[in-house]
Design a protein around this motif. Structure first.
Motif, PDB file in Angstrom:
ATOM      1  N   ALA A 279     -35.437  44.598  89.953  1.00 14.81           N
ATOM      2  CA  ALA A 279     -34.714  43.382  90.306  1.00 14.81           C
ATOM      3  C   ALA A 279     -33.984  43.495  91.635  1.00 14.81           C
ATOM      4  CB  ALA A 279     -33.711  43.045  89.209  1.00 14.81           C
TER       5      ALA A 279
ATOM      6  N   GLU B 145     -33.250  44.104  95.699  1.00 14.92           N
ATOM      7  CA  GLU B 145     -33.808  43.776  97.004  1.00 14.92           C
ATOM      8  C   GLU B 145     -33.997  45.032  97.847  1.00 14.92           C
ATOM      9  OE1 GLU B 145     -30.981  43.090  95.855  1.00 14.92           O
ATOM     10  OE2 GLU B 145     -29.503  44.026  97.187  1.00 14.92           O
TER      11      GLU B 145
ATOM     12  N   SER C  17     -43.651  42.672  80.842  1.00 14.40           N
ATOM     13  CA  SER C  17     -42.399  41.997  80.504  1.00 14.40           C
ATOM     14  C   SER C  17     -42.163  42.052  79.002  1.00 14.40           C
ATOM     15  CB  SER C  17     -42.424  40.554  81.002  1.00 14.40           C
ATOM     16  OG  SER C  17     -43.433  39.828  80.341  1.00 14.40           O
TER      17      SER C  17
ATOM     18  N   VAL D 209     -35.759  49.233  85.687  1.00 16.68           N
ATOM     19  CA  VAL D 209     -35.444  47.819  85.525  1.00 16.68           C
ATOM     20  C   VAL D 209     -34.510  47.359  86.644  1.00 16.68           C
ATOM     21  CG1 VAL D 209     -34.240  46.166  84.069  1.00 16.68           C
ATOM     22  CG2 VAL D 209     -35.797  47.820  83.035  1.00 16.68           C
ATOM     23  N   GLN D 210     -33.485  48.162  86.876  1.00 22.86           N
ATOM     24  CA  GLN D 210     -32.541  47.845  87.943  1.00 22.86           C
ATOM     25  C   GLN D 210     -33.258  47.680  89.276  1.00 22.86           C
ATOM     26  OE1 GLN D 210     -28.651  50.055  89.098  1.00 22.86           O
ATOM     27  NE2 GLN D 210     -29.201  50.801  87.068  1.00 22.86           N
TER      28      GLN D 210
ATOM     29  N   ALA E 140     -29.867  42.286  85.269  1.00 21.42           N
ATOM     30  CA  ALA E 140     -30.088  43.732  85.361  1.00 21.42           C
ATOM     31  C   ALA E 140     -28.885  44.472  85.923  1.00 21.42           C
ATOM     32  CB  ALA E 140     -31.308  44.006  86.242  1.00 21.42           C
TER      33      ALA E 140
ATOM     34  N   ALA F  15     -41.536  36.113  83.569  1.00 25.10           N
ATOM     35  CA  ALA F  15     -42.711  36.639  84.253  1.00 25.10           C
ATOM     36  C   ALA F  15     -43.571  35.498  84.783  1.00 25.10           C
ATOM     37  CB  ALA F  15     -43.512  37.526  83.307  1.00 25.10           C
TER      38      ALA F  15
ATOM     39  N   GLU G 232     -24.974  45.915  86.381  1.00 26.63           N
ATOM     40  CA  GLU G 232     -23.877  46.451  85.594  1.00 26.63           C
ATOM     41  C   GLU G 232     -22.585  45.681  85.867  1.00 26.63           C
ATOM     42  OE1 GLU G 232     -25.434  47.805  87.937  1.00 26.63           O
ATOM     43  OE2 GLU G 232     -23.975  48.244  89.501  1.00 26.63           O
TER      44      GLU G 232
ATOM     45  N   VAL H  36     -31.855  36.662  87.437  1.00 21.19           N
ATOM     46  CA  VAL H  36     -32.606  37.882  87.147  1.00 21.19           C
ATOM     47  C   VAL H  36     -31.851  39.094  87.660  1.00 21.19           C
ATOM     48  CG1 VAL H  36     -34.698  39.158  87.718  1.00 21.19           C
ATOM     49  CG2 VAL H  36     -34.844  36.733  87.120  1.00 21.19           C
ATOM     50  N   GLN H  37     -31.394  38.978  88.887  1.00 16.33           N
ATOM     51  CA  GLN H  37     -30.627  40.068  89.481  1.00 16.33           C
ATOM     52  C   GLN H  37     -29.428  40.433  88.597  1.00 16.33           C
ATOM     53  OE1 GLN H  37     -28.849  40.435  93.730  1.00 16.33           O
ATOM     54  NE2 GLN H  37     -30.339  38.781  93.821  1.00 16.33           N
TER      55      GLN H  37
ATOM     56  N   ARG I 116     -29.246  37.784 100.035  1.00 19.64           N
ATOM     57  CA  ARG I 116     -28.937  39.142 100.469  1.00 19.64           C
ATOM     58  C   ARG I 116     -28.701  40.107  99.317  1.00 19.64           C
ATOM     59  NH1 ARG I 116     -24.074  38.264 104.693  1.00 19.64           N
ATOM     60  NH2 ARG I 116     -24.159  40.502 104.366  1.00 19.64           N
ATOM     61  N   GLY I 117     -28.684  39.615  98.115  1.00 20.87           N
ATOM     62  CA  GLY I 117     -28.354  40.487  96.988  1.00 20.87           C
ATOM     63  C   GLY I 117     -26.861  40.481  96.718  1.00 20.87           C
ATOM     64  N   VAL I 118     -26.513  40.647  95.483  1.00 22.24           N
ATOM     65  CA  VAL I 118     -25.106  40.565  95.094  1.00 22.24           C
ATOM     66  C   VAL I 118     -24.258  41.584  95.830  1.00 22.24           C
ATOM     67  CG1 VAL I 118     -23.495  40.780  93.192  1.00 22.24           C
ATOM     68  CG2 VAL I 118     -25.714  39.724  92.813  1.00 22.24           C
ATOM     69  N   TRP I 119     -24.748  42.812  95.843  1.00 22.58           N
ATOM     70  CA  TRP I 119     -23.930  43.888  96.419  1.00 22.58           C
ATOM     71  C   TRP I 119     -23.845  43.812  97.927  1.00 22.58           C
ATOM     72  CZ3 TRP I 119     -20.510  46.752  94.211  1.00 22.58           C
ATOM     73  CH2 TRP I 119     -20.582  46.966  92.829  1.00 22.58           C
ATOM     74  N   SER I 120     -24.801  43.176  98.517  1.00 26.05           N
ATOM     75  CA  SER I 120     -24.802  43.135  99.985  1.00 26.05           C
ATOM     76  C   SER I 120     -24.109  41.903 100.533  1.00 26.05           C
ATOM     77  CB  SER I 120     -26.228  43.191 100.517  1.00 26.05           C
ATOM     78  OG  SER I 120     -26.952  44.189  99.859  1.00 26.05           O
TER      79      SER I 120
ATOM     80  N   TRP J  27     -26.013  50.632  93.510  1.00 23.63           N
ATOM     81  CA  TRP J  27     -25.105  50.325  94.604  1.00 23.63           C
ATOM     82  C   TRP J  27     -23.773  51.028  94.487  1.00 23.63           C
ATOM     83  CZ3 TRP J  27     -25.994  48.476  99.157  1.00 23.63           C
ATOM     84  CH2 TRP J  27     -27.150  47.711  99.369  1.00 23.63           C
TER      85      TRP J  27
ATOM     86  N   ALA K 188     -48.375  41.507  84.110  1.00 15.52           N
ATOM     87  CA  ALA K 188     -46.984  41.058  84.047  1.00 15.52           C
ATOM     88  C   ALA K 188     -46.600  40.695  82.626  1.00 15.52           C
ATOM     89  CB  ALA K 188     -46.784  39.866  84.980  1.00 15.52           C
TER      90      ALA K 188
END
Lengths: 190, 190, 190, 190
Positions: D111, D113, D157, D107-108, C111, C161, C113, C107-108, C24-28, D27, D153
């Motif tokens: 990565a 979703e 990259s 970049v953000q 990128a 990649a 913060e 990877v998430q 779901r993604g970190v923030w979600s 986010w 790619a």
DNA sequence: GATGAATGAGGATTCATTCAT
DNA sequence: AATGAATGAATCCTCATTCAT
């Protein structure tokens, strides 16, 4: 233009807050209960008061203002010092007896660390008519010379103590309102 | 066999509670902070005080008791009414000035909905010497006739108001302690 | 002694976090979802990780560590530079392909913060074997002279990649793993 | 008749979004912050972009487009393959260095979703000149034969990794821009 | 009894989105 | 179309209390 902020909603929130603070205590009433009681969405409360603390301080200011206002209606400016002190005393006690929730909340907030120093200063400033009267009475040697803030504290604390007795003993022999004032006056008169 | 409860730990918890209540307010001090300050495990607090509310009420009782005790040391039983009133007044004010945290907590708790009616009754009962003195003074017509609880409330509220002024004006011209008593005495003497 | 912190629970939380972050993604992903997936109470998560941010940084560190570890198993210390580079490359790509969720989360987070500078530094430090190899190869003139961090970035970015292509083209003609390494090696060899 | 949508406002919102996304992360930037920065009412944002997700995808598309555009200005269509690759590489890196916020956001988002598959496809399609060049170079045996998307790619990259080093080492000995291209070219040339 | 990890209800805000003006 | 107040679901975290060790 968008919907303007509604003074009515602001009031409703403030009133709901007072009521619930009186019933459950400031710390035990969630903002959600306040918004519910005010028939407003939870988020709406925060468009009117950015934090609970701000809301609480606003409640404090509003009550202080209302009380100060009550003291002055029909205030006999020209009358004798004692009469004027009595007027203020009576109005103060009557207000407390007539608005037990508001009075209770005021007492609670007085003792609370939620009220900022600024709020306290502003609250005290509402009672300048009392200061005027006291200064005048001292000059005219009707009462003994005491620092004004102390005089105010003496009256307030005595009146606060009195209000509870008046409220709980409505049909007792003792007229706590008068008794209290007599004590106060005897205590300060010259 | 089970270890007996340690009076020492109980005391540590109580003291820590007073300190933290004074610093952060009753509602803003978690029990975990109290146990930490008392150098006791979080759970231990609850073997001594089953709920936070009980702890708070115990703190209240302890402070009331300590204050009542302070009033009586070197109490001049046989002296004149005024002297005895003055003794109580002075001790009261001195205690408040000497223990600002404890006094602050007492004021906070006074206004709090956490203190049960029972606690309040028990707290009031601590001051029976005052009642004796008042009753005696009324009989001897040294002071006017007022219901005892009201007299107590008058003295307490005046003294409470005074303590703040004494504390904040240690080197001012005005001796708020004496001034306060004069007002009190003039207010009630016959 | 009380219940000790459970390494098992810590792991469960970490694993659940990786899985949900991937999905779901970190923030979600709310912390509540993580604790639920880890079969742990909502509050428990916070006894292991004081804030969500700390949890995220720990996840990052754990994944970096796991990846770094994977690179070194059966590492042919004595082999030729190309063979050693190839080993690292292969392990890196294989790890990414074998653990798509973990790789995706890495990877998430790369990128994001949410990852503190400190975490990044510590993460980079895990790959010191690569640095050793690179330095050695430069000295022996097997590869051209480039700053070590840049070399690492080049390999990492190429491998990252590549992983996607390997994963999505398992039965294609092209062996992206080998192809990628050939490009990488041709790019840096002397 | 209704006012037509203002291209100016649309742009303002998009620019504000990029800036804030770069500063605070996608986010962590509320739409309200974006509308404020764009000097537009909160609701207005939603007449231009029905959801935050749409806005984000539009930002992505816009940045991709801008980058693709940058690659082509003064593109030496007729030049040698290496020169043309170098042109694209240089423009890519330069754009990233010259627009660090935009590049960071790209970049953000890469990565994230939040970017739909469709957006990604459309984004990739922007770089058709690269595909043309690659296909041509393969046919002419200037570079080895690899699937076009993988070649893209690889370049992307590598360039992405390079941009960070160029930006942070402006006055270092190493010219990361050239170095990077050399690695890339050595990696793919036949 | 002492410890401190485990629990989960509760609470103040935040924020994308809607809607009255 | 533009505005910004209104909405309420969602979120991270706190904390009194319980319970395994």
């Amino acid at each position: 233009m968008a919907r303007p902020l509604s003074e009515q909603k602001r009031e409703a929130i403030l009133e709901a807050a007072v009521l619930l603070f009186a019933r459950r205590g400031v710390w035990s009433t969630p903002t959600s209960a306040i918004s519910a009681a005010a028939r407003v969405a939870e988020g709406t409360l925060f468009t009117y008061f950015p934090t609970k603390e701000m809301l609480v301080n606003t409640v404090y200011a509003a009550l202080k203002h209302e009380l100060a206002d009550a003291l002055l209606s029909a205030y006999p400016k020209a009358a004798d010092a004692r009469v004027r002190f009595r007027h203020i005393w009576d109005r103060y006690v009557q207000w407390g007896v007539a608005h037990p929730e508001k009075f209770g909340v005021l007492v609670q907030l007085q003792a609370s660390e939620l009220i900022s120093a600024e709020s306290r200063t502003l609250g005290a400033a509402e009672f300048k008519e009392f200061d005027r009267l006291a200064k005048d009475s001292i000059r005219k040697k009707r009462i003994r010379n005491h620092p004004l803030p102390y005089l105010a504290a003496v009256m307030t604390s005595l009146a606060d103590a009195t209000i509870g007795f008046v409220a709980k003993n409505r049909n007792s022999r003792t007229d706590y309102g008068s008794t209290g004032f007599d004590i106060f006056w005897a205590g300060i008169e010259q």
